[in-house]
Design a protein around this motif. Structure first.
Motif, PDB file in Angstrom:
ATOM      1  N   UNK A 105      34.132  21.340  12.169  1.00  0.00           N
ATOM      2  CA  UNK A 105      35.084  22.181  11.445  1.00  0.00           C
ATOM      3  C   UNK A 105      34.355  23.312  10.734  1.00  0.00           C
ATOM      4  N   UNK A 106      34.751  24.552  10.970  1.00  0.00           N
ATOM      5  CA  UNK A 106      34.090  25.686  10.298  1.00  0.00           C
ATOM      6  C   UNK A 106      34.100  25.576   8.785  1.00  0.00           C
ATOM      7  N   UNK A 107      35.183  25.084   8.196  1.00  0.00           N
ATOM      8  CA  UNK A 107      35.250  25.002   6.740  1.00  0.00           C
ATOM      9  C   UNK A 107      34.208  24.027   6.217  1.00  0.00           C
ATOM     10  N   UNK A 108      33.967  22.933   6.934  1.00  0.00           N
ATOM     11  CA  UNK A 108      32.962  21.969   6.515  1.00  0.00           C
ATOM     12  C   UNK A 108      31.556  22.509   6.768  1.00  0.00           C
ATOM     13  N   UNK A 109      31.381  23.205   7.866  1.00  0.00           N
ATOM     14  CA  UNK A 109      30.078  23.814   8.158  1.00  0.00           C
ATOM     15  C   UNK A 109      29.702  24.826   7.077  1.00  0.00           C
ATOM     16  N   UNK A 110      30.684  25.620   6.655  1.00  0.00           N
ATOM     17  CA  UNK A 110      30.430  26.612   5.609  1.00  0.00           C
ATOM     18  C   UNK A 110      30.127  25.946   4.269  1.00  0.00           C
ATOM     19  N   UNK A 111      30.851  24.863   3.972  1.00  0.00           N
ATOM     20  CA  UNK A 111      30.596  24.122   2.733  1.00  0.00           C
ATOM     21  C   UNK A 111      29.169  23.589   2.733  1.00  0.00           C
ATOM     22  N   UNK A 112      28.768  22.996   3.843  1.00  0.00           N
ATOM     23  CA  UNK A 112      27.405  22.456   3.941  1.00  0.00           C
ATOM     24  C   UNK A 112      26.363  23.558   3.795  1.00  0.00           C
ATOM     25  N   UNK A 113      26.590  24.678   4.477  1.00  0.00           N
ATOM     26  CA  UNK A 113      25.648  25.792   4.398  1.00  0.00           C
ATOM     27  C   UNK A 113      25.515  26.291   2.965  1.00  0.00           C
ATOM     28  N   UNK A 114      26.638  26.411   2.269  1.00  0.00           N
ATOM     29  CA  UNK A 114      26.618  26.916   0.897  1.00  0.00           C
ATOM     30  C   UNK A 114      25.863  25.963  -0.037  1.00  0.00           C
ATOM     31  N   UNK A 115      26.081  24.661   0.142  1.00  0.00           N
ATOM     32  CA  UNK A 115      25.383  23.680  -0.690  1.00  0.00           C
ATOM     33  C   UNK A 115      23.884  23.750  -0.434  1.00  0.00           C
ATOM     34  N   UNK A 116      23.508  23.805   0.841  1.00  0.00           N
ATOM     35  CA  UNK A 116      22.086  23.867   1.195  1.00  0.00           C
ATOM     36  C   UNK A 116      21.439  25.114   0.600  1.00  0.00           C
ATOM     37  N   UNK A 117      22.090  26.264   0.772  1.00  0.00           N
ATOM     38  CA  UNK A 117      21.520  27.525   0.297  1.00  0.00           C
ATOM     39  C   UNK A 117      21.380  27.524  -1.226  1.00  0.00           C
ATOM     40  N   UNK A 118      22.440  27.156  -1.921  1.00  0.00           N
ATOM     41  CA  UNK A 118      22.417  27.207  -3.383  1.00  0.00           C
ATOM     42  C   UNK A 118      21.413  26.223  -3.965  1.00  0.00           C
ATOM     43  N   UNK A 119      21.412  25.010  -3.438  1.00  0.00           N
ATOM     44  CA  UNK A 119      20.607  23.977  -4.073  1.00  0.00           C
ATOM     45  C   UNK A 119      19.133  24.034  -3.665  1.00  0.00           C
ATOM     46  N   UNK A 120      18.826  24.529  -2.480  1.00  0.00           N
ATOM     47  CA  UNK A 120      17.408  24.725  -2.160  1.00  0.00           C
ATOM     48  C   UNK A 120      16.840  25.869  -2.990  1.00  0.00           C
ATOM     49  N   UNK A 121      17.632  26.905  -3.226  1.00  0.00           N
ATOM     50  CA  UNK A 121      17.171  27.992  -4.098  1.00  0.00           C
ATOM     51  C   UNK A 121      16.914  27.482  -5.512  1.00  0.00           C
ATOM     52  N   UNK A 122      17.795  26.606  -5.990  1.00  0.00           N
ATOM     53  CA  UNK A 122      17.620  26.065  -7.330  1.00  0.00           C
ATOM     54  C   UNK A 122      16.422  25.123  -7.397  1.00  0.00           C
TER      55      UNK A 122
END
Length: 201
Positions: free
Chosen positions: A172-189
């Motif tokens: 599901x694109x919505x779940x893929x985007x959610x996962x991508x956003x979590x990965x990007x934000x939290x790896x940066x943090x």
């Protein structure tokens, strides 16, 4: 998905984050599932070897992810609200405030998505949800600000690992985007937190 499968996902996620962060002895909920502190791991039908546990992680569904990530986000919010009561460090204040805003927004999104699946994953026990939201144990600084950062790194690491598995498996694109956003934000943090610790160590 069976209760054993859900338990394996929770256990593997927790143990994986512990290894990722190199923070020492697993917390009590994990030790209990492994046989208790100072005891050998479970054997027999309840045993979940490392390879088998990782195979179970590869079967994580959208619904399982949402069910586990909501309490995981809630624990980060609780940690952040607690540090805001005492910190005088502008950087810690900024991080904690941002984590609360970002993760509360994602919780609202995930709760809406979870309704599409008929609610939380069935068969998941309160203990599994507690594990999803736990903060891994390990040495902590006496300085509350530093201790907050030290705890948040493995906590974010657990979320990144779960989101990575979701990104690899969800259709599901919505779940893929959610996962991508979590990965990007939290790896940066995580990177920012490590730079902070480099300065205060």
């Amino acid at each position: 998905m069976t209760t054993r499968t859900l338990a394996a996902i929770a256990l593997t996620t927790a143990l994986g984050s512990l290894g990722f962060a190199q923070i020492g002895t697993p917390p009590a909920p994990v030790m209990a599932m492994m046989g208790g502190a100072g005891q050998p791991p479970m054997t027999g039908t309840g045993a979940m070897p490392g390879v088998a546990g990782m195979q179970m992680m590869h079967s994580m569904t959208d619904r399982t992810f949402l069910t586990m990530m909501i309490p995981h986000h809630q624990s980060a919010i609780q940690m952040s609200r607690a540090i805001l009561k005492s910190t005088r460090d502008p950087q810690i204040n900024t991080w904690a405030t941002q984590i609360i805003a970002d993760q509360q927004r994602e919780i609202t999104q995930m709760q809406g998505l979870l309704k599409e699946y008929g609610g939380p994953e069935t068969g998941m026990t309160p203990g599994m949800l507690d594990m999803a939201g736990m903060v891994p144990a390990g040495p902590r600084s006496a300085n509350p600000d530093v201790a907050y950062v030290q705890a948040m790194i493995p906590h974010h690491g657990m979320a990144v690992m779960m989101a990575t598995h979701l990104l690899m498996q969800s259709t599901r694109p919505v779940m893929q985007n959610l996962a991508r956003n979590i990965i990007a934000a939290q790896t940066n943090e995580i990177h920012a937190f490590q730079q902070y610790l480099n300065k205060v160590r």
